[in-house]
Design a protein around this motif. Structure first.
Motif, mmCIF file in Angstrom:
data_model
loop_
_atom_site.group_PDB
_atom_site.id
_atom_site.type_symbol
_atom_site.label_atom_id
_atom_site.label_comp_id
_atom_site.label_asym_id
_atom_site.label_seq_id
_atom_site.Cartn_x
_atom_site.Cartn_y
_atom_site.Cartn_z
ATOM 1 N N TYR A 71 47.820 41.330 -35.690
ATOM 2 C CA TYR A 71 47.057 41.724 -38.050
ATOM 3 C C TYR A 71 45.951 42.961 -37.603
ATOM 4 O O TYR A 71 45.530 43.763 -38.489
ATOM 5 C CB TYR A 71 46.933 40.208 -38.364
ATOM 6 N N ALA A 72 44.644 42.171 -36.821
ATOM 7 C CA ALA A 72 43.621 43.118 -36.541
ATOM 8 C C ALA A 72 44.467 45.655 -36.654
ATOM 9 O O ALA A 72 43.900 46.111 -37.515
ATOM 10 C CB ALA A 72 43.136 43.174 -35.706
ATOM 11 N N GLY A 73 45.045 45.353 -35.858
ATOM 12 C CA GLY A 73 45.442 46.301 -35.241
ATOM 13 C C GLY A 73 46.490 46.932 -36.719
ATOM 14 O O GLY A 73 46.485 48.213 -37.556
ATOM 15 N N LEU A 74 47.243 46.196 -37.473
ATOM 16 C CA LEU A 74 47.711 46.102 -39.045
ATOM 17 C C LEU A 74 46.620 47.027 -40.130
ATOM 18 O O LEU A 74 47.286 47.497 -40.707
ATOM 19 C CB LEU A 74 48.987 45.475 -39.037
ATOM 20 N N ASN A 75 46.101 45.933 -40.323
ATOM 21 C CA ASN A 75 44.689 45.951 -40.706
ATOM 22 C C ASN A 75 44.038 46.985 -41.128
ATOM 23 O O ASN A 75 43.726 47.399 -41.770
ATOM 24 C CB ASN A 75 43.908 44.868 -40.684
ATOM 25 N N MET A 76 44.100 47.831 -39.537
ATOM 26 C CA MET A 76 43.116 49.028 -39.668
ATOM 27 C C MET A 76 43.960 50.557 -39.820
ATOM 28 O O MET A 76 43.086 51.386 -40.352
ATOM 29 C CB MET A 76 43.146 49.420 -37.747
ATOM 30 N N ILE A 77 45.508 50.224 -39.507
ATOM 31 C CA ILE A 77 45.736 51.618 -40.004
ATOM 32 C C ILE A 77 46.775 51.131 -41.150
ATOM 33 O O ILE A 77 47.671 52.749 -41.704
ATOM 34 C CB ILE A 77 47.184 51.610 -38.425
ATOM 35 N N GLN A 308 29.747 55.212 -40.439
ATOM 36 C CA GLN A 308 30.164 56.268 -40.348
ATOM 37 C C GLN A 308 31.307 56.338 -40.674
ATOM 38 O O GLN A 308 32.209 57.018 -40.876
ATOM 39 C CB GLN A 308 30.104 57.165 -38.760
ATOM 40 N N GLN A 309 32.007 55.616 -39.953
ATOM 41 C CA GLN A 309 33.568 55.754 -39.906
ATOM 42 C C GLN A 309 34.487 54.696 -41.099
ATOM 43 O O GLN A 309 34.447 55.155 -41.307
ATOM 44 C CB GLN A 309 34.312 54.525 -38.716
ATOM 45 N N LEU A 310 33.231 53.670 -41.566
ATOM 46 C CA LEU A 310 33.489 52.535 -43.027
ATOM 47 C C LEU A 310 33.338 54.131 -44.144
ATOM 48 O O LEU A 310 33.749 54.270 -45.290
ATOM 49 C CB LEU A 310 32.778 51.876 -42.884
ATOM 50 N N LYS A 311 32.406 54.933 -43.913
ATOM 51 C CA LYS A 311 32.251 55.864 -44.950
ATOM 52 C C LYS A 311 33.519 56.329 -45.303
ATOM 53 O O LYS A 311 33.005 57.071 -46.185
ATOM 54 C CB LYS A 311 31.093 56.530 -44.475
ATOM 55 N N ASP A 312 34.162 56.674 -44.182
ATOM 56 C CA ASP A 312 34.809 57.709 -44.320
ATOM 57 C C ASP A 312 36.113 56.708 -44.323
ATOM 58 O O ASP A 312 37.048 57.820 -44.347
ATOM 59 C CB ASP A 312 35.059 58.892 -42.628
ATOM 60 N N GLY A 313 36.207 56.192 -44.748
ATOM 61 C CA GLY A 313 37.381 55.347 -45.057
ATOM 62 C C GLY A 313 38.412 54.970 -44.521
ATOM 63 O O GLY A 313 39.678 54.022 -45.332
ATOM 64 N N MET A 314 37.719 54.488 -43.475
ATOM 65 C CA MET A 314 39.494 53.984 -42.186
ATOM 66 C C MET A 314 37.866 53.005 -41.490
ATOM 67 O O MET A 314 37.158 52.699 -41.563
ATOM 68 C CB MET A 314 38.715 54.727 -41.122
ATOM 69 N N PRO A 315 39.235 51.561 -41.445
ATOM 70 C CA PRO A 315 38.259 50.446 -41.504
ATOM 71 C C PRO A 315 38.162 50.722 -39.786
ATOM 72 O O PRO A 315 38.690 50.894 -38.664
ATOM 73 C CB PRO A 315 39.971 49.497 -41.279
ATOM 74 N N VAL A 316 37.636 49.587 -39.617
ATOM 75 C CA VAL A 316 36.397 49.153 -37.769
ATOM 76 C C VAL A 316 37.230 48.296 -37.289
ATOM 77 O O VAL A 316 36.889 47.450 -37.699
ATOM 78 C CB VAL A 316 35.259 49.175 -37.223
ATOM 79 N N TYR A 317 38.248 48.020 -36.196
ATOM 80 C CA TYR A 317 39.336 47.096 -35.638
ATOM 81 C C TYR A 317 37.421 46.396 -34.705
ATOM 82 O O TYR A 317 36.582 47.273 -33.891
ATOM 83 C CB TYR A 317 40.198 47.526 -34.862
ATOM 84 N N MET A 318 37.802 45.010 -34.991
ATOM 85 C CA MET A 318 36.667 44.932 -33.756
ATOM 86 C C MET A 318 36.708 43.541 -33.310
ATOM 87 O O MET A 318 37.711 42.520 -33.853
ATOM 88 C CB MET A 318 35.316 44.384 -34.362
ATOM 89 N N SER A 319 36.128 42.710 -31.785
ATOM 90 C CA SER A 319 36.457 41.860 -31.619
ATOM 91 C C SER A 319 34.905 40.813 -31.209
ATOM 92 O O SER A 319 34.126 41.650 -30.995
ATOM 93 C CB SER A 319 36.556 42.114 -29.667
ATOM 94 N N LEU A 320 35.003 39.520 -31.765
ATOM 95 C CA LEU A 320 33.422 39.049 -31.815
ATOM 96 C C LEU A 320 33.900 36.811 -31.092
ATOM 97 O O LEU A 320 35.090 36.764 -31.102
ATOM 98 C CB LEU A 320 33.236 38.970 -32.741
ATOM 99 N N HIS A 321 32.759 37.373 -30.891
ATOM 100 C CA HIS A 321 33.080 35.502 -31.194
ATOM 101 C C HIS A 321 32.783 34.741 -32.136
ATOM 102 O O HIS A 321 31.919 35.098 -32.625
ATOM 103 C CB HIS A 321 31.747 35.301 -29.753
ATOM 104 N N THR A 322 33.324 34.035 -33.017
ATOM 105 C CA THR A 322 33.405 32.961 -34.164
ATOM 106 C C THR A 322 33.729 31.617 -34.330
ATOM 107 O O THR A 322 33.650 31.020 -35.335
ATOM 108 C CB THR A 322 35.035 33.349 -34.762
ATOM 109 N N LEU A 323 33.313 31.687 -32.918
ATOM 110 C CA LEU A 323 32.981 29.799 -33.304
ATOM 111 C C LEU A 323 32.198 29.266 -32.879
ATOM 112 O O LEU A 323 31.570 27.980 -33.658
ATOM 113 C CB LEU A 323 33.934 29.392 -31.453
#
Length: 439
Positions: A71-77, A308-323
């Motif tokens: 889903y993160a990949g789909l949300n990115m593209i 920088q990537q967000l300024k150019d209108g492209m989402p940023v895929y990330m992995s993180l700890h959310t617990l």
């Protein structure tokens, strides 16, 4: 030496000598830990306001599918594809089920091939030590798994391969499929011990993969090979593209090259150095193609690239700890959201200590779609999740910069945002390592 009853009496005396302890005990036992420890000043500080922000889009809901990485990949593209299709983002949805199908199929081939390619003197101890089959067809994945699957098989709109019932509660199918694949591995392993030639082993493998295709098709549905794509664009025009293949759909409407995106990590671990590339062993889906690796850099580099990537209108895929440090009620990720230190006397681990002792590890993938920057410094980030809109406002998190610093482990960035020195680092040979706590 064990804990003595005398020790317990001493502990109890000290606990009861401070009347605040009983007040806290009564509050937490009656109302719950998070409600009592919630820092409401932090809720007020993290406003849903961003001065760099991508357009809103339809939320995905992964439910119990474990497919956050898809889903993160789909949300990115999807922003790029929707723009090229001239379709409203709120009407545009891509199929996660299509990608999950081929990911599972390819992962079975990946582990079969690893068994076939084992050195002649390899034994079961070697297989166990190298963790070759530990998570052979796990539902979990990463950006590299997403990228290599769609680069080979393309992609389809969700309506042409929607999620089936079992695709939204994947534990059962994963358990059955894993056992089937491991039984195949038993047969391959025995054939190798009997010194069967490569042609025999690969004929066996082909039969197993055919069985896997049939197995997955029965449960997830067979993927479409062609489809007639019909939709209404933003100009209220009816469009129909006949006999499109999934690869046609991808190449015609995705105008960014996925190979230009690389993983930048921030893993301040005892055995990970900055400015080095690390590659995880035995963690792919498409054999010979999927390379799960990252360039390890300081956290400020990750934040600067993401802005920088967000300024150019492209989402940023990330992995993180959310617990940790997460409040779903208000949709806030902030290391100060719960006042555990004063309430419970807890001193939190640093990011390095958390990685070193397996307390911090990436357990979720999401996408950055906005950021608030003041005086050239990021304050808070808009994070698109894949769990619908029920648990948090609009399906987004507000992630404070302190949470980014402590819990984000990697982001996917177009290489044009790297400095010349950082691009030079990409030429080095990766240091291969065994997966540690999902790192």
């Amino acid at each position: 030496m064990n804990i003595s009853l005398k020790d317990i009496k001493e502990f109890s005396k000290e606990y009861n000598n401070n009347p605040i302890n009983k007040i806290i005990e009564n509050a937490i036992t009656a109302n719950g830990l998070e409600e009592v420890c919630l820092n409401r000043d932090i809720v007020e500080e993290n406003q849903f306001v961003f001065n760099i922000e991508l357009p809103d889009s339809k939320r995905y809901d992964q439910k119990d599918s474990w497919k956050c990485w898809i889903y993160a990949g789909l949300n990115m593209i999807k922003h790029n594809m929707a723009k090229n299709l001239k379709i409203d983002l709120m009407d545009f949805e891509l199929s996660s089920n299509y990608i999950a199908f081929y990911d599972k199929l390819e992962k079975s081939n990946y582990v079969y091939e690893n068994i076939i390619q084992l050195p002649e003197n390899a034994d079961l101890d070697f297989i166990k030590k190298e963790k070759i089959i530990d998570n052979c067809v796990a539902e979990t994945g990463d950006w590299e798994h997403f990228k290599t699957v769609i680069s080979k098989y393309g992609i389809v709109p969700n309506k042409y391969m929607p999620n089936p019932v079992e695709g939204e509660r994947v534990e059962k199918i994963t358990r059955l499929y894993r056992e089937k694949v491991k039984k195949d591995i038993v047969y391959l392993w025995k054939a190798k011990q009997q010194k069967k030639d490569q042609e025999t082993l690969r004929n066996m493998k082909k039969e197993y993969i055919k069985e896997n295709y049939i197995f997955l098709s029965k449960i997830l549905g067979e993927p479409p090979h062609t489809f007639d794509y019909e939709y209404i664009n933003k100009n209220n025009e009816y469009i129909k593209r006949k006999k499109m293949t999934p690869m046609d759909f991808l190449t015609q409407y995705l105008s960014v090259d996925l190979e230009d995106f690389i993983k930048i990590g921030n893993v301040p671990m005892y055995n990970k150095e900055y400015e080095k590339i690390y590659e995880k062993k035995y963690c792919g889906n498409i054999y010979g193609k999927t390379k799960v690796k990252f360039l390890n850099l300081p956290i400020e580099d990750l934040k600067n690239m993401a802005v920088q990537q967000l300024k150019d209108g492209m989402p940023v895929y990330m992995s993180l700890h959310t617990l940790k440090s997460r409040c779903e009620k208000y949709g806030i990720l902030d290391t100060r959201i719960y006042n555990y230190e004063q309430t419970l006397g807890i001193t939190p681990l640093s990011k390095k200590e958390g990685f070193d002792f397996s307390e911090i590890c990436p357990n979720h993938c999401m996408v950055l779609t906005g950021v608030n920057v003041v005086d050239k410094k990021s304050q808070r980030w808009k994070v698109e999740d894949s769990y619908g809109i029920e648990k948090k406002p609009k399906g987004y998190y507000i992630m404070n910069d302190n949470f980014f610093e402590k819990f984000v482990s990697n982001i996917i960035i177009h290489k044009k945002y790297l400095t010349e020195k950082q691009r030079k680092l990409l030429e080095q040979e990766p240091i291969k390592y065994m997966a540690e706590a999902n790192i």
